[in-house]
Motif scaffolding. Sequence first.
Motif, PDB file in Angstrom:
ATOM      1  N   GLU A  26    -107.609  50.669  32.835  1.00 36.77           N
ATOM      2  CA  GLU A  26    -108.643  49.742  32.372  1.00 36.77           C
ATOM      3  C   GLU A  26    -110.044  50.340  32.350  1.00 36.77           C
ATOM      4  OE1 GLU A  26    -108.401  46.195  34.724  1.00 36.77           O
ATOM      5  OE2 GLU A  26    -106.431  45.682  33.953  1.00 36.77           O
ATOM      6  N   LYS A  27    -110.242  51.503  32.959  1.00 32.73           N
ATOM      7  CA  LYS A  27    -111.569  52.124  33.000  1.00 32.73           C
ATOM      8  C   LYS A  27    -111.868  52.741  31.641  1.00 32.73           C
ATOM      9  CE  LYS A  27    -114.231  55.611  35.502  1.00 32.73           C
ATOM     10  NZ  LYS A  27    -114.177  56.619  36.557  1.00 32.73           N
ATOM     11  N   ASP A  28    -113.042  52.435  31.093  1.00 31.17           N
ATOM     12  CA  ASP A  28    -113.441  52.959  29.790  1.00 31.17           C
ATOM     13  C   ASP A  28    -113.407  54.484  29.804  1.00 31.17           C
ATOM     14  OD1 ASP A  28    -114.399  52.859  27.135  1.00 31.17           O
ATOM     15  OD2 ASP A  28    -116.455  53.125  27.836  1.00 31.17           O
ATOM     16  N   GLY A  29    -112.793  55.059  28.799  1.00 31.11           N
ATOM     17  CA  GLY A  29    -112.754  56.504  28.668  1.00 31.11           C
ATOM     18  C   GLY A  29    -111.621  57.173  29.420  1.00 31.11           C
ATOM     19  N   THR A  30    -110.794  56.403  30.104  1.00 28.16           N
ATOM     20  CA  THR A  30    -109.638  56.973  30.807  1.00 28.16           C
ATOM     21  C   THR A  30    -108.368  56.261  30.359  1.00 28.16           C
ATOM     22  OG1 THR A  30    -109.769  55.477  32.705  1.00 28.16           O
ATOM     23  CG2 THR A  30    -111.034  57.512  32.845  1.00 28.16           C
ATOM     24  N   SER A  31    -107.255  56.867  30.667  1.00 26.85           N
ATOM     25  CA  SER A  31    -105.949  56.309  30.301  1.00 26.85           C
ATOM     26  C   SER A  31    -105.141  56.042  31.570  1.00 26.85           C
ATOM     27  CB  SER A  31    -105.193  57.319  29.431  1.00 26.85           C
ATOM     28  OG  SER A  31    -104.927  58.501  30.190  1.00 26.85           O
ATOM     29  N   LYS A  32    -104.010  55.400  31.387  1.00 26.64           N
ATOM     30  CA  LYS A  32    -103.094  55.220  32.525  1.00 26.64           C
ATOM     31  C   LYS A  32    -102.686  56.580  33.071  1.00 26.64           C
ATOM     32  CE  LYS A  32    -101.081  50.730  31.517  1.00 26.64           C
ATOM     33  NZ  LYS A  32     -99.855  49.988  31.242  1.00 26.64           N
ATOM     34  N   ARG A  33    -102.453  57.532  32.178  1.00 29.69           N
ATOM     35  CA  ARG A  33    -102.061  58.877  32.612  1.00 29.69           C
ATOM     36  C   ARG A  33    -103.137  59.494  33.518  1.00 29.69           C
ATOM     37  NH1 ARG A  33     -98.222  62.172  31.188  1.00 29.69           N
ATOM     38  NH2 ARG A  33     -97.668  60.892  29.401  1.00 29.69           N
ATOM     39  N   TYR A  34    -104.406  59.335  33.146  1.00 33.10           N
ATOM     40  CA  TYR A  34    -105.509  59.841  33.964  1.00 33.10           C
ATOM     41  C   TYR A  34    -105.462  59.215  35.358  1.00 33.10           C
ATOM     42  CZ  TYR A  34    -110.272  60.422  35.713  1.00 33.10           C
ATOM     43  OH  TYR A  34    -111.358  60.714  36.500  1.00 33.10           O
ATOM     44  N   ASP A  35    -105.344  57.890  35.404  1.00 32.97           N
ATOM     45  CA  ASP A  35    -105.312  57.204  36.700  1.00 32.97           C
ATOM     46  C   ASP A  35    -104.086  57.602  37.511  1.00 32.97           C
ATOM     47  OD1 ASP A  35    -107.744  55.834  36.516  1.00 32.97           O
ATOM     48  OD2 ASP A  35    -106.835  54.161  35.442  1.00 32.97           O
ATOM     49  N   LEU A  36    -102.940  57.711  36.872  1.00 29.56           N
ATOM     50  CA  LEU A  36    -101.724  58.116  37.596  1.00 29.56           C
ATOM     51  C   LEU A  36    -101.851  59.540  38.123  1.00 29.56           C
ATOM     52  CD1 LEU A  36     -99.054  56.452  35.322  1.00 29.56           C
ATOM     53  CD2 LEU A  36     -99.640  55.785  37.661  1.00 29.56           C
TER      54      LEU A  36
END
Length: 78
Positions: free
Chosen positions: A50-60
Amino acid sequence: MASQPIKSDGGSSSYYLIPNGARDLLDLIEHKRMEFGIGNIFKACYRLGEKDGTSKRYDLNKIIFFAQRELARLPKDA
């Protein structure tokens, strides 16, 4: 974190209660006295994708990175 594990039967338990006055994740992180890495895992889980400029992959990947660091800090018998 709690000094003694809390027994649970799989249902709701006291460790899920939100402290009075908690308004955001930082309040919860401070209440649970989370280390830096654990706090980052907690925040990345909460905002997953949900963070602007990031993806689920980034967070994972962030979760995995900090989890591996936390595992490396643990004594081998923990």
